[in-house]
Write a protein that holds these residues in place. Structure first.
Motif, PDB file in Angstrom:
ATOM      1  N   ALA A 796     152.850  17.604  98.419  1.00 41.20           N
ATOM      2  CA  ALA A 796     152.571  19.043  98.508  1.00 41.20           C
ATOM      3  C   ALA A 796     151.107  19.336  98.214  1.00 41.20           C
ATOM      4  CB  ALA A 796     153.468  19.804  97.542  1.00 41.20           C
ATOM      5  N   SER A 797     150.407  18.424  97.572  1.00 39.20           N
ATOM      6  CA  SER A 797     149.011  18.668  97.199  1.00 39.20           C
ATOM      7  C   SER A 797     148.047  17.778  97.983  1.00 39.20           C
ATOM      8  CB  SER A 797     148.833  18.416  95.694  1.00 39.20           C
ATOM      9  OG  SER A 797     149.662  19.261  94.948  1.00 39.20           O
ATOM     10  N   GLU A 798     148.563  17.071  99.018  1.00 39.34           N
ATOM     11  CA  GLU A 798     147.691  16.202  99.795  1.00 39.34           C
ATOM     12  C   GLU A 798     146.980  16.982 100.892  1.00 39.34           C
ATOM     13  OE1 GLU A 798     149.796  12.953 101.392  1.00 39.34           O
ATOM     14  OE2 GLU A 798     150.006  11.886  99.488  1.00 39.34           O
ATOM     15  N   VAL A 799     145.734  16.665 101.142  1.00 35.68           N
ATOM     16  CA  VAL A 799     144.964  17.232 102.246  1.00 35.68           C
ATOM     17  C   VAL A 799     144.288  16.078 102.968  1.00 35.68           C
ATOM     18  CG1 VAL A 799     143.045  18.716 102.919  1.00 35.68           C
ATOM     19  CG2 VAL A 799     144.588  19.436 101.104  1.00 35.68           C
ATOM     20  N   ARG A 800     144.436  16.043 104.301  1.00 28.92           N
ATOM     21  CA  ARG A 800     143.793  14.964 105.065  1.00 28.92           C
ATOM     22  C   ARG A 800     142.564  15.529 105.745  1.00 28.92           C
ATOM     23  NH1 ARG A 800     144.567  10.122 106.860  1.00 28.92           N
ATOM     24  NH2 ARG A 800     146.603  10.006 105.881  1.00 28.92           N
ATOM     25  N   ALA A 936     152.991  30.142 111.517  1.00 25.75           N
ATOM     26  CA  ALA A 936     152.760  29.477 110.239  1.00 25.75           C
ATOM     27  C   ALA A 936     153.908  29.773 109.292  1.00 25.75           C
ATOM     28  CB  ALA A 936     151.442  29.970 109.631  1.00 25.75           C
ATOM     29  N   LYS A 937     154.375  28.755 108.536  1.00 24.50           N
ATOM     30  CA  LYS A 937     155.465  28.948 107.584  1.00 24.50           C
ATOM     31  C   LYS A 937     154.934  29.626 106.327  1.00 24.50           C
ATOM     32  CE  LYS A 937     158.163  24.984 109.156  1.00 24.50           C
ATOM     33  NZ  LYS A 937     158.799  23.729 108.744  1.00 24.50           N
ATOM     34  N   LYS A 938     155.708  30.606 105.848  1.00 26.81           N
ATOM     35  CA  LYS A 938     155.320  31.342 104.642  1.00 26.81           C
ATOM     36  C   LYS A 938     155.787  30.594 103.394  1.00 26.81           C
ATOM     37  CE  LYS A 938     155.536  35.841 106.919  1.00 26.81           C
ATOM     38  NZ  LYS A 938     156.128  37.184 106.883  1.00 26.81           N
ATOM     39  N   SER A 939     155.089  30.866 102.290  1.00 28.74           N
ATOM     40  CA  SER A 939     155.474  30.407 100.954  1.00 28.74           C
ATOM     41  C   SER A 939     155.537  28.902 100.856  1.00 28.74           C
ATOM     42  CB  SER A 939     156.833  31.017 100.558  1.00 28.74           C
ATOM     43  OG  SER A 939     156.774  32.406 100.587  1.00 28.74           O
ATOM     44  N   GLU A 940     154.781  28.178 101.646  1.00 30.42           N
ATOM     45  CA  GLU A 940     154.717  26.734 101.491  1.00 30.42           C
ATOM     46  C   GLU A 940     153.442  26.384 100.732  1.00 30.42           C
ATOM     47  OE1 GLU A 940     155.091  24.620 105.045  1.00 30.42           O
ATOM     48  OE2 GLU A 940     157.158  25.270 105.446  1.00 30.42           O
ATOM     49  N   SER A 941     153.596  25.539  99.731  1.00 34.65           N
ATOM     50  CA  SER A 941     152.454  25.228  98.874  1.00 34.65           C
ATOM     51  C   SER A 941     151.515  24.215  99.504  1.00 34.65           C
ATOM     52  CB  SER A 941     152.969  24.692  97.537  1.00 34.65           C
ATOM     53  OG  SER A 941     153.679  23.497  97.747  1.00 34.65           O
ATOM     54  N   SER A 942     151.946  23.609 100.607  1.00 38.85           N
ATOM     55  CA  SER A 942     151.071  22.604 101.208  1.00 38.85           C
ATOM     56  C   SER A 942     151.145  22.687 102.712  1.00 38.85           C
ATOM     57  CB  SER A 942     151.490  21.202 100.740  1.00 38.85           C
ATOM     58  OG  SER A 942     152.774  20.911 101.196  1.00 38.85           O
ATOM     59  N   GLN A 943     150.119  22.231 103.378  1.00 40.90           N
ATOM     60  CA  GLN A 943     150.065  22.220 104.849  1.00 40.90           C
ATOM     61  C   GLN A 943     149.179  21.058 105.277  1.00 40.90           C
ATOM     62  OE1 GLN A 943     148.614  25.766 106.516  1.00 40.90           O
ATOM     63  NE2 GLN A 943     149.023  25.217 108.629  1.00 40.90           N
ATOM     64  N   LYS A 944     149.721  20.227 106.201  1.00 45.09           N
ATOM     65  CA  LYS A 944     148.936  19.092 106.665  1.00 45.09           C
ATOM     66  C   LYS A 944     147.766  19.574 107.494  1.00 45.09           C
ATOM     67  CE  LYS A 944     152.231  15.295 106.817  1.00 45.09           C
ATOM     68  NZ  LYS A 944     152.857  14.293 107.656  1.00 45.09           N
ATOM     69  N   VAL A 945     146.642  19.022 107.270  1.00 46.61           N
ATOM     70  CA  VAL A 945     145.457  19.357 108.056  1.00 46.61           C
ATOM     71  C   VAL A 945     145.202  18.182 108.976  1.00 46.61           C
ATOM     72  CG1 VAL A 945     143.022  19.921 107.997  1.00 46.61           C
ATOM     73  CG2 VAL A 945     144.544  20.734 106.197  1.00 46.61           C
TER      74      VAL A 945
END
Length: 975
Positions: A796-800, A936-945
């Motif tokens: 949930a906290s990963e960003v690429r 875009a999905k609401k209330s999601e703590s993470s999103q793949k970039v």
């Protein structure tokens, strides 16, 4: 002369198209999400390694525990078996010892037992003999009594015989008198029966004669009635068989004159001066006739010019005289115009009326449908080339419709073009100098947007393509009549459509647009050109004395995921409005082919069936008369049979009475005889003997019943003696040698108790082992679940960013208007360094933006394939925060948003077809921009970039390229 700028303009357009295509490919490659998916799948997280290690440890320890448990249980089972075997051997030994002691005691008491057995046998024998003796005495007494009874009966019968011999004469006289009375009664019976028979026969003969007379009279009546009914039927049949005249209305088929397009047109002046030039992709100069798969299509190009005067071999059958003679099926070829033989409506100097526009709309719609169907049926290779990628190859297209909904689109397009001064060589797009919301695609989206959203919701998980395009041509007339305009439009559309079918690999944009199977409705607009537009160089307007028009064909429809059945079902729904051209088309069709009704008469010769129906009443009457005749005869026969039965009943009653009289006389004679015999002491020896025998048999039967009871009493006494004496013997033997069976049963019960105890111990051990195994398994399950939760929190906290993956720590949101930067984690102390690579929970990162910032729509994935949207499975670019000043720009307003969802739109624009008489330039590259963006999905703590840090630049570059997404081509001509 040809416009000298035409070739330069076409070359510039092709270069721009090539640059655009390359830019589109580059953008597509940059935002390709599939490559990122492959990278992510190749990496293995530290948490995954820990999870697998713990899972392997769990499986190993659980297997070891299970093995230890199995070993303990096997040992306990073995111990039970050994203990049970030892106890069983001891029990059997004790039983054997008891049996041996019992056998020795039996041997010791053998003499006493034998003496007791002999005493018992002697007692039973004595009691049996006494019972048999008593039984024999009882039977002997019965036999003696029966013998006495027989002797007494014999004596009584002998006395009766002796008495009868003494009274023999008296008896003989009495019997003679009895016989005489019987004979007299028989004689009376015979005479009375004969009298009854004679009376019966007389009555029957009388009844038969009366019946025959009635039958004869009824038969005569029946014959007369049937004769009259048959005569009535014959008269009715003769009348019904006569022929007669009736008034009729005959249908007369009337076929009006319908012209046929002329393919073998000759335009020597034009060919000599200009040659043939068509707007088809891939050709930068004129197209030779040899390039055509069907060379006759080349001639249709001449329809691009304002009148038919250039045709030197005009055919009469191709020259309409009125609107009703215009063909509706749109076969390839051109029509000629004869101003001296034009019977159509006049067109005022102010231009076409609303009704005249509807007539032209009706014709143009019929021609577009005729083109689509004719190409599908007879030139399938062109149709399949256009639809090979959308699922409709070899699938017949649906007819286009023109309705109040499409009229609204067409009228708005014409109004917007006039408002923004768009000429007949420019499409209804932004590049023509109009705002985005005035373009044809925006107008169509405004009308069909809700319908698209409904379909996207209905077919969630599938791609819903919006198939939208615009064709444009010019219509003018040298003579201000509706027929001249119609012929001009027909010929122009011939060149715009058949003229662009060069070969399956070279199809012009106009023909391509119309042949798309996804389009279902068309708005046909008529924009009256201003004088400034008409006199502009390259306008193609040759006669400015009458109004000229830019005619727009704005097509729209849907394709559901390239699935034929789903697409056809949607396109066939009642969603396109109400047709506004049916009346005009029906009027033309009726003039070309209709049926008139003409009054007349005809002679009708009745058929057998007609005669049958006309004489039905007389036939029924004859049947009724015959039935009534038979019914009358049946009634007489029934009455006759009833009378005969009554006479027979009376006859049988008389004979019964005679028989009763005879029986009474015989009974009286017998009674007199018996009284006389009794008075004289006479006895019936036979009856008397039977009486004596019956009394003896009764005695024998009674004795037999008594004998059975005697035997049963004897048997009971013998059986009781045996039972009593044997019980005494058993008691004596038991006293001498006591039984060991109770002791044996006790030993066996003790052994079973030992076995049960061992089983209880083993079951308790199994239960304890299972509880320990379950506890250990649950502990490992909890640990594995915790690791999975940690992995989820980490993801949930990963960003690429490009090829780098970063885990972001929690960052507090600043409560001010400044934008905070994102902090990336670093191993700043020993603990962090030691934990590097280990599974840790990382809070979701937060991006702070000012109150004025608004999300910018994600960069679209741009494809160069006409009408195709990017597959919905592709990963979309992330939503990022920008200031309101940054916006996304796309081609022709086709990047439309609605409640956060994008509508993929396939937009194709082709330039006007009324062009320079010098040549046809190549069509535009027919670039179609298709986009699909998931909300875009609401209330999601993470999103793949899935893009690099340059995604913002790519977005802006894509937007810029989108503005150049359409190139144009025109057909221009001078006066």
């Amino acid at each position: 002369m040809r416009n000298s700028n035409t070739n330069n303009w076409r070359s510039t357009a092709l270069v721009a198209g090539a640059i655009l295509t390359a830019g589109v490919v580059t953008t597509t490659t940059t935002t390709n999400a599939h490559a990122d998916d492959s990278q992510n799948n190749a990496q293995v997280s530290t948490n995954q390694v820990t999870y697998d290690q713990v899972k392997a440890t769990a499986e190993q320890q659980l297997a070891q525990l299970q093995s230890a448990n199995d070993s303990k249980e096997a040992q306990q089972a073995t111990a039970n078996e050994q203990s049970n075997a030892a106890d069983l051997a001891q029990t059997n030994a004790q039983i054997d010892q008891l049996k041996a002691s019992h056998a020795a005691l039996e041997q010791q008491q053998a003499g006493a037992i034998a003496q007791a057995q002999a005493s018992t046998a002697a007692s039973i024998e004595a009691q049996t003999s006494a019972a048999n003796a008593e039984y024999q005495q009882q039977i002997s007494a019965q036999q003696q009594n029966e013998a006495t009874q027989r002797a007494a009966n014999d004596q009584r019968y002998a006395q009766a015989v002796s008495q009868a011999a003494a009274n023999q004469q008296v008896v003989s006289d009495i019997e003679a008198q009895y016989q005489k009375s019987v004979n007299e009664a028989a004689s009376a019976q015979t005479s009375q029966n004969q009298a009854a028979t004679d009376d019966y026969n007389t009555a029957v003969a009388k009844e038969n004669n009366a019946y025959q007379g009635k039958v004869s009279a009824q038969q005569a009546t029946n014959a007369e009635n049937i004769k009259n009914a048959e005569a009535s039927l014959a008269t009715a049949t003769a009348n019904a068989s006569k022929s007669y005249d009736v008034a009729t209305t005959n249908n007369v088929v009337v076929n009006g004159r319908v012209t046929k397009p002329q393919l073998n047109v000759e335009v020597p002046d034009y060919v000599k001066n200009y040659g043939i030039h068509l707007e088809v992709r891939g050709y930068n100069d004129g197209i030779p006739v040899s390039a055509y798969t069907h060379p006759e299509f080349a001639n249709t190009y001449y329809g691009e010019y304002p009148d038919s005067s250039i045709i030197t071999n005009q055919a009469a059958e191709s020259t309409p005289h009125d609107i009703s003679e215009m063909p509706l099926d749109f076969q390839p070829g051109l029509l000629s115009y004869d101003a001296n033989n034009d019977h159509s409506e006049k067109v005022s100097a102010n231009g076409l009326t609303a009704n005249q526009i509807q007539v032209l709309r009706a014709l143009a719609l019929s021609w577009e449908n005729g083109f689509r169907n004719n190409v599908f049926q007879n030139y399938r290779e062109f149709y399949n080339a256009v639809n090979k990628n959308n699922g409709f190859a070899n699938v017949a297209p649906l007819d286009l419709v023109s309705t109040d909904l499409t009229d609204k689109i067409a009228d708005q397009v014409a109004a917007n073009r006039a408002k923004y001064n768009v000429d007949n060589n420019s499409h209804t797009i932004q590049q023509s100098g109009m705002p985005k919301d005035a373009t044809y695609s925006s107008i169509i989206n405004n009308v069909t947007g809700n319908l698209y959203n409904s379909l996207a919701s209905e077919f969630s998980g599938k791609i819903v393509y919006s198939d939208t395009n615009e064709n444009l041509t010019t219509m003018q007339a040298g003579t201000p009549t509706l027929l001249n305009y119609a012929i001009n439009l027909f010929n122009s559309m011939q060149g715009m459509y058949y003229g662009e079918l060069v070969n399956p690999t070279h199809i012009g944009g106009h023909a391509n647009n119309l042949l798309r199977a996804g389009v279902r409705a068309v708005g046909i607009g008529f924009q009256k050109l201003t004088d400034e537009m008409a006199i502009k160089d390259g306008s193609g307007v040759s006669d400015r004395s009458n109004p000229s028009y830019a005619v727009t064909f704005d097509h729209t429809g849907f394709n559901i995921n390239h699935e034929v059945n789903a697409t056809k079902e949607v396109l066939n729904r009642n969603i396109w409005g109400t047709s506004t051209v049916d009346a005009q088309l029906n009027a033309i069709k009726s003039a070309q082919h209709h049926v008139d009704k003409v009054a007349g008469t005809k002679t009708v010769t009745p058929s057998a069936e007609d005669i049958q129906k006309a004489t039905a009443n007389e036939q029924q009457n004859l049947a009724n008369v015959k039935a009534q005749a038979q019914k009358a005869l049946d009634g007489l026969a029934g009455t006759h049979q009833a009378n005969l039965a009554k006479l027979e009943q009376q006859y049988n009653g008389a004979k019964a009475q005679v028989k009763a009289n005879y029986d009474a006389a015989v009974a009286k004679a017998a009674s007199v005889r018996d009284d006389a015999l009794k008075a004289n002491g006479a006895v019936d020896l036979q009856a008397y003997k039977a009486q004596l025998d019956n009394a003896y048999q009764s005695l024998v039967k009674a004795d037999q019943v008594a004998a059975q009871k005697f035997a049963a009493d004897r048997d009971a006494k013998i059986a009781n003696a045996k039972t009593t004496e044997n019980e005494k013997l058993a008691a004596k033997v038991a006293e001498l040698v006591p039984s060991i069976e109770p002791q044996i049963q006790q030993l066996q019960a003790q052994h079973q108790a030992v076995v049960a105890h061992g089983n209880e111990v083993l079951n308790a051990l199994k239960a304890e082992n299972k509880a320990a195994y379950d506890k250990l398994e649950e502990e490992f399950n909890v640990r594995l679940a915790t690791i999975q939760q940690n992995e989820a929190a980490k993801k949930a906290s990963e960003v690429r960013l490009g090829d780098n993956k970063v885990i972001l720590p929690s960052t507090p949101v600043a409560n001010n208007s400044k934008v905070a930067t994102v902090a990336f984690p670093a191993a700043t102390n020993r603990t962090q360094a030691q934990n590097a690579g280990r599974v840790q929970t990382v809070s979701a990162p937060s991006i702070v933006r000012t109150a004025t910032q608004t999300p910018v729509a994600p960069a679209p994935v741009v494809a160069t394939v006409t009408g195709n949207a990017v597959n919905g499975n592709a990963v979309q670019a992330p939503v990022v925060s920008q200031t309101a000043a940054v916006t996304a720009t796309t081609n022709n307003g086709t990047f439309a948003t609605n409640n956060g969802a994008q509508m993929p739109v396939a937009v194709t624009a082709n330039k006007a077809t009324k062009t320079d008489n010098s040549k046809k330039s190549a069509t535009k590259a027919d670039v179609t921009v298709a986009k699909k963006q998931a909300p875009a999905k609401k209330s999601e703590s993470s999103q793949k970039v899935n893009q690099s840090s340059m995604s913002i630049v790519a977005l802006a570059a894509t937007a810029l390229l989108g503005t150049l997404g359409i190139t144009y081509s025109s057909k221009k001509r001078h006066n």
